[in-house]
Write a protein that holds these residues in place. Structure first.
Motif, PDB file in Angstrom:
ATOM      1  N   SER A   1      26.388 -35.175 -21.692  1.00 51.40           N
ATOM      2  CA  SER A   1      27.739 -34.597 -21.679  1.00 51.40           C
ATOM      3  C   SER A   1      28.708 -35.382 -22.552  1.00 51.40           C
ATOM      4  CB  SER A   1      28.277 -34.529 -20.244  1.00 51.40           C
ATOM      5  OG  SER A   1      27.491 -33.664 -19.452  1.00 51.40           O
ATOM      6  N   LYS A   2      28.512 -36.696 -22.615  1.00 47.75           N
ATOM      7  CA  LYS A   2      29.402 -37.537 -23.421  1.00 47.75           C
ATOM      8  C   LYS A   2      29.269 -37.249 -24.915  1.00 47.75           C
ATOM      9  CE  LYS A   2      29.407 -41.295 -20.036  1.00 47.75           C
ATOM     10  NZ  LYS A   2      28.962 -42.689 -19.747  1.00 47.75           N
ATOM     11  N   LEU A   3      28.140 -36.688 -25.322  1.00 44.99           N
ATOM     12  CA  LEU A   3      27.913 -36.390 -26.735  1.00 44.99           C
ATOM     13  C   LEU A   3      28.479 -35.039 -27.157  1.00 44.99           C
ATOM     14  CD1 LEU A   3      24.213 -37.600 -27.043  1.00 44.99           C
ATOM     15  CD2 LEU A   3      26.251 -38.759 -27.900  1.00 44.99           C
ATOM     16  N   VAL A   4      28.739 -34.160 -26.196  1.00 48.90           N
ATOM     17  CA  VAL A   4      29.173 -32.790 -26.511  1.00 48.90           C
ATOM     18  C   VAL A   4      30.435 -32.763 -27.367  1.00 48.90           C
ATOM     19  CG1 VAL A   4      30.040 -30.629 -25.521  1.00 48.90           C
ATOM     20  CG2 VAL A   4      27.986 -31.713 -24.576  1.00 48.90           C
ATOM     21  N   PRO A   5      31.508 -33.511 -27.030  1.00 51.45           N
ATOM     22  CA  PRO A   5      32.706 -33.477 -27.894  1.00 51.45           C
ATOM     23  C   PRO A   5      32.420 -33.959 -29.314  1.00 51.45           C
ATOM     24  CG  PRO A   5      33.212 -34.459 -25.754  1.00 51.45           C
ATOM     25  CD  PRO A   5      31.725 -34.340 -25.827  1.00 51.45           C
ATOM     26  N   VAL A   6      31.538 -34.934 -29.454  1.00 53.50           N
ATOM     27  CA  VAL A   6      31.180 -35.438 -30.786  1.00 53.50           C
ATOM     28  C   VAL A   6      30.488 -34.347 -31.584  1.00 53.50           C
ATOM     29  CG1 VAL A   6      29.854 -37.167 -32.059  1.00 53.50           C
ATOM     30  CG2 VAL A   6      30.951 -37.775 -29.875  1.00 53.50           C
ATOM     31  N   PHE A   7      29.541 -33.657 -30.938  1.00 51.26           N
ATOM     32  CA  PHE A   7      28.815 -32.575 -31.612  1.00 51.26           C
ATOM     33  C   PHE A   7      29.746 -31.410 -31.949  1.00 51.26           C
ATOM     34  CE2 PHE A   7      24.803 -33.976 -29.138  1.00 51.26           C
ATOM     35  CZ  PHE A   7      24.518 -34.931 -30.098  1.00 51.26           C
ATOM     36  N   ALA A   8      30.683 -31.112 -31.049  1.00 49.82           N
ATOM     37  CA  ALA A   8      31.628 -30.013 -31.292  1.00 49.82           C
ATOM     38  C   ALA A   8      32.512 -30.322 -32.497  1.00 49.82           C
ATOM     39  CB  ALA A   8      32.483 -29.770 -30.053  1.00 49.82           C
ATOM     40  N   ASP A   9      32.955 -31.559 -32.607  1.00 44.56           N
ATOM     41  CA  ASP A   9      33.759 -31.967 -33.766  1.00 44.56           C
ATOM     42  C   ASP A   9      32.949 -31.836 -35.053  1.00 44.56           C
ATOM     43  OD1 ASP A   9      36.213 -33.322 -34.882  1.00 44.56           O
ATOM     44  OD2 ASP A   9      34.716 -34.826 -35.405  1.00 44.56           O
ATOM     45  N   MET A  10      31.673 -32.226 -34.995  1.00 44.37           N
ATOM     46  CA  MET A  10      30.784 -32.089 -36.150  1.00 44.37           C
ATOM     47  C   MET A  10      30.637 -30.623 -36.545  1.00 44.37           C
ATOM     48  SD  MET A  10      26.771 -33.261 -36.429  1.00 44.37           S
ATOM     49  CE  MET A  10      26.234 -32.044 -35.206  1.00 44.37           C
ATOM     50  N   LEU A  11      30.485 -29.740 -35.558  1.00 37.48           N
ATOM     51  CA  LEU A  11      30.362 -28.307 -35.821  1.00 37.48           C
ATOM     52  C   LEU A  11      31.617 -27.759 -36.489  1.00 37.48           C
ATOM     53  CD1 LEU A  11      29.056 -25.497 -35.480  1.00 37.48           C
ATOM     54  CD2 LEU A  11      29.969 -25.461 -33.137  1.00 37.48           C
ATOM     55  N   LEU A  12      32.778 -28.129 -35.977  1.00 35.07           N
ATOM     56  CA  LEU A  12      34.034 -27.616 -36.512  1.00 35.07           C
ATOM     57  C   LEU A  12      34.302 -28.100 -37.932  1.00 35.07           C
ATOM     58  CD1 LEU A  12      36.228 -27.985 -33.307  1.00 35.07           C
ATOM     59  CD2 LEU A  12      35.538 -25.835 -34.396  1.00 35.07           C
ATOM     60  N   LYS A  13      33.738 -29.244 -38.291  1.00 35.14           N
ATOM     61  CA  LYS A  13      33.925 -29.805 -39.635  1.00 35.14           C
ATOM     62  C   LYS A  13      32.801 -29.418 -40.597  1.00 35.14           C
ATOM     63  CE  LYS A  13      36.528 -33.865 -38.075  1.00 35.14           C
ATOM     64  NZ  LYS A  13      36.499 -35.347 -37.913  1.00 35.14           N
ATOM     65  N   SER A  14      31.825 -28.643 -40.131  1.00 36.31           N
ATOM     66  CA  SER A  14      30.601 -28.404 -40.901  1.00 36.31           C
ATOM     67  C   SER A  14      30.742 -27.367 -42.008  1.00 36.31           C
ATOM     68  CB  SER A  14      29.488 -27.946 -39.960  1.00 36.31           C
ATOM     69  OG  SER A  14      29.783 -26.646 -39.437  1.00 36.31           O
ATOM     70  N   GLY A  15      31.738 -26.520 -41.908  1.00 34.34           N
ATOM     71  CA  GLY A  15      31.835 -25.407 -42.851  1.00 34.34           C
ATOM     72  C   GLY A  15      31.370 -24.095 -42.255  1.00 34.34           C
ATOM     73  N   ILE A  16      30.738 -24.146 -41.087  1.00 39.59           N
ATOM     74  CA  ILE A  16      30.385 -22.920 -40.368  1.00 39.59           C
ATOM     75  C   ILE A  16      31.674 -22.282 -39.859  1.00 39.59           C
ATOM     76  CG2 ILE A  16      29.214 -21.986 -38.335  1.00 39.59           C
ATOM     77  CD1 ILE A  16      27.148 -24.170 -38.602  1.00 39.59           C
ATOM     78  N   ASP A  17      31.812 -20.973 -40.075  1.00 40.10           N
ATOM     79  CA  ASP A  17      33.027 -20.272 -39.661  1.00 40.10           C
ATOM     80  C   ASP A  17      32.951 -19.958 -38.169  1.00 40.10           C
ATOM     81  OD1 ASP A  17      35.304 -18.774 -39.386  1.00 40.10           O
ATOM     82  OD2 ASP A  17      34.982 -17.571 -41.187  1.00 40.10           O
ATOM     83  N   VAL A  18      33.258 -20.954 -37.360  1.00 38.01           N
ATOM     84  CA  VAL A  18      33.133 -20.830 -35.904  1.00 38.01           C
ATOM     85  C   VAL A  18      34.053 -19.737 -35.364  1.00 38.01           C
ATOM     86  CG1 VAL A  18      33.381 -22.032 -33.700  1.00 38.01           C
ATOM     87  CG2 VAL A  18      32.472 -23.248 -35.698  1.00 38.01           C
ATOM     88  N   ARG A  19      35.264 -19.676 -35.877  1.00 34.76           N
ATOM     89  CA  ARG A  19      36.229 -18.688 -35.381  1.00 34.76           C
ATOM     90  C   ARG A  19      35.727 -17.261 -35.622  1.00 34.76           C
ATOM     91  NH1 ARG A  19      41.456 -19.571 -34.191  1.00 34.76           N
ATOM     92  NH2 ARG A  19      41.496 -21.507 -35.410  1.00 34.76           N
ATOM     93  N   GLU A  20      35.194 -16.999 -36.816  1.00 27.43           N
ATOM     94  CA  GLU A  20      34.707 -15.661 -37.137  1.00 27.43           C
ATOM     95  C   GLU A  20      33.477 -15.314 -36.309  1.00 27.43           C
ATOM     96  OE1 GLU A  20      34.282 -11.934 -38.882  1.00 27.43           O
ATOM     97  OE2 GLU A  20      35.987 -13.334 -38.910  1.00 27.43           O
ATOM     98  N   LEU A  21      32.566 -16.254 -36.172  1.00 27.65           N
ATOM     99  CA  LEU A  21      31.319 -16.001 -35.453  1.00 27.65           C
ATOM    100  C   LEU A  21      31.558 -15.722 -33.972  1.00 27.65           C
ATOM    101  CD1 LEU A  21      29.063 -18.738 -37.074  1.00 27.65           C
ATOM    102  CD2 LEU A  21      28.624 -16.281 -37.144  1.00 27.65           C
ATOM    103  N   THR A  22      32.561 -16.365 -33.408  1.00 27.10           N
ATOM    104  CA  THR A  22      32.778 -16.263 -31.959  1.00 27.10           C
ATOM    105  C   THR A  22      33.946 -15.355 -31.584  1.00 27.10           C
ATOM    106  OG1 THR A  22      34.199 -18.235 -31.980  1.00 27.10           O
ATOM    107  CG2 THR A  22      31.829 -18.573 -31.603  1.00 27.10           C
ATOM    108  N   LYS A  23      34.469 -14.601 -32.538  1.00 27.59           N
ATOM    109  CA  LYS A  23      35.668 -13.800 -32.264  1.00 27.59           C
ATOM    110  C   LYS A  23      35.433 -12.731 -31.195  1.00 27.59           C
ATOM    111  CE  LYS A  23      34.909 -10.493 -36.064  1.00 27.59           C
ATOM    112  NZ  LYS A  23      35.458  -9.946 -37.320  1.00 27.59           N
ATOM    113  N   GLU A  24      34.167 -12.283 -31.042  1.00 29.94           N
ATOM    114  CA  GLU A  24      33.867 -11.254 -30.041  1.00 29.94           C
ATOM    115  C   GLU A  24      33.469 -11.837 -28.693  1.00 29.94           C
ATOM    116  OE1 GLU A  24      34.440  -8.149 -30.644  1.00 29.94           O
ATOM    117  OE2 GLU A  24      34.915  -8.477 -32.756  1.00 29.94           O
ATOM    118  N   MET A  25      33.440 -13.166 -28.578  1.00 28.75           N
ATOM    119  CA  MET A  25      33.040 -13.801 -27.318  1.00 28.75           C
ATOM    120  C   MET A  25      34.105 -13.580 -26.258  1.00 28.75           C
ATOM    121  SD  MET A  25      31.230 -17.453 -28.289  1.00 28.75           S
ATOM    122  CE  MET A  25      31.208 -17.946 -26.563  1.00 28.75           C
ATOM    123  N   LYS A  26      33.723 -12.926 -25.167  1.00 33.74           N
ATOM    124  CA  LYS A  26      34.648 -12.678 -24.060  1.00 33.74           C
ATOM    125  C   LYS A  26      34.505 -13.721 -22.960  1.00 33.74           C
ATOM    126  CE  LYS A  26      36.155  -8.718 -25.758  1.00 33.74           C
ATOM    127  NZ  LYS A  26      35.318  -8.631 -26.968  1.00 33.74           N
TER     128      LYS A  26
END
Length: 431
Positions: free
Chosen positions: A159-184
């Protein structure tokens, strides 16, 4: 009978228990459990987890896409969130069906693979955390793991690693906002193993999460009937299956299971079905004219140039055949093939021609060659540019690989092949 005789008899029995016939009968038995679960949860698509899981899902039942959650990403004290295996293509599926069923298995002694008990829970928690940060709203980001498999202490460390991985994902260039826009709802793993006797279908309609139902196909108990059961029988199929593929197994299942001389039947069905791999599964990478896929032909309609990796064929002006084995032996061959591919493809890249890089499965060899091409001949926007070695960075190679894995869902390059690409340009390994 002395100790040596006992050892020889035991070894023979062990080898017989792992014979192809027993493996295929075991796979068939496990696949019946998968079918049973899918009949209980008909609203969700059934998706195989590469590579082992593909054997356990009847193609008539399976979704056209697969996923790749690797068990080694969940090994204790080596927990990872892999950008190469971000599995971004699953989000449109989750948006459409409000959940899904994933299928995999594991070897003797475990109830479920680490891909299910750790890798997928980490994946869910990381994506949920990224969504919460972007939306700045209440969103369940807890790391959910199977309690009888993962201890509270291990869960706490992960669990302690999750925020680190999330920050890496957000900085990766993957369009997280577009991919997850339909997530309810937040995504959350649910586990079903052979220990469960499902008689009443689980109902997730009113759940506060989007379920990813992880079905571990293999049993920890001997469930054989006329054969020797092998738990996780499909694992490491390159060591026992020969030319038999999951597609061939399901197409000729009755013939294969009806004769204990399995190897003879395999040879027959391979000869009968030379074109079983088909010509589908071709994906253009991002906004480039480079495509990757399953296709073994000297020319393909719609493409100006073809690079075939694997089987030896004659090359021509518009077709380059690279003889590369899809095994450890192929590492050296890949190192030799990369400069040949780059030289062949440069005039086609300059003219913005349509190029297909293909291999038998469209997952490994072709992906590695395409990665080398994109690294050498594209800028960060996917446009043609010759990149000299002093311009190429580790991050550039990783970004190009990310283009491929997000564009071609079945991309599953072996680490050894990726190392050869990296060594060609930089002479040190991808992490």
């Amino acid at each position: 009978m002395d100790n040596n005789d006992i050892y020889l008899v035991s070894e023979k029995l062990r080898q017989e228990s792992r014979s192809m016939y027993n493996r295929l009968r075991s796979i068939d038995a496990d696949a019946q459990f998968v079918t049973h679960v899918s009949e209980m949860l008909t609203e969700y698509p059934v998706i195989a987890n590469e590579r082992c899981g593909v054997w356990y899902v009847d193609p008539q039942l399976a979704h056209s896409d697969t996923v790749y959650f690797k068990s080694t990403d969940g090994h204790t004290n080596n927990w990872k969130f892999s950008l190469r295996r971000a599995n971004t293509h699953i989000f449109p599926i989750l948006a459409q069906y409000s959940g899904c069923i994933l299928v995999d298995s594991t070897r003797k002694g475990k109830r479920m693979p680490d891909s299910f008990s750790r890798t997928i829970p980490i994946w869910c928690a990381v994506w949920n955390t990224a969504v919460k940060i972007l939306r700045n709203t209440e969103w369940d980001c807890k790391l959910y793991t199977p309690p009888r498999v993962v201890s509270e202490s291990e869960n706490s460390h992960m669990s302690k690693l999750v925020p680190v991985f999330a920050d890496m994902l957000l900085k990766s260039g993957i369009d997280v906002r577009e991919l997850t826009k339909e997530m309810k709802k937040p995504v959350r793993p649910i586990w079903i193993t052979r220990d469960h006797r499902l008689t009443i279908p689980p109902d997730f309609t009113d759940a506060e999460f989007c379920p990813i139902v992880c079905v571990s196909a293999s049993s920890t108990q001997d469930c054989s009937d006329g054969f020797m059961y092998v738990q996780g029988a499909a694992d490491d199929h390159e060591l026992w299956a020969g030319k038999l593929t999951p597609q061939l197994f399901w197409k000729y299942k009755e013939q294969l299971l009806g004769n204990k001389n399995t190897m003879e039947i395999v040879d027959q069905v391979v000869n009968i079905d030379q074109d079983v791999q088909g010509s589908g599964g071709v994906s253009f990478i991002r906004n480039t004219n480079v495509a990757v896929g399953r296709q073994m032909a000297t020319s393909v309609p719609g493409f100006d140039a073809v690079i075939s990796c694997g089987e030896r064929m004659d090359s021509s002006e518009k077709h380059l055949c690279l003889s590369i084995h899809d095994s450890k032996k192929g590492q050296t061959e890949m190192a030799t093939a990369i400069p040949l591919a780059l030289q062949f493809v440069e005039p086609f890249m300059r003219n913005d021609s349509r190029i297909l890089v293909c291999c038998a499965q469209g997952t490994n060899l072709s992906v590695s060659i395409a990665l080398a091409i994109l690294t050498k001949y594209t800028d960060d926007n996917g446009q043609f540019q010759v990149n000299e070695r002093n311009m190429i960075t580790k991050q550039m190679i990783q970004n190009r690989l990310l283009w491929i894995t997000t564009s071609h869902a079945k991309a599953n390059p072996q680490r050894a092949m990726l190392k050869q690409v990296n060594r060609h340009f930089m002479d040190y390994a991808i992490n």
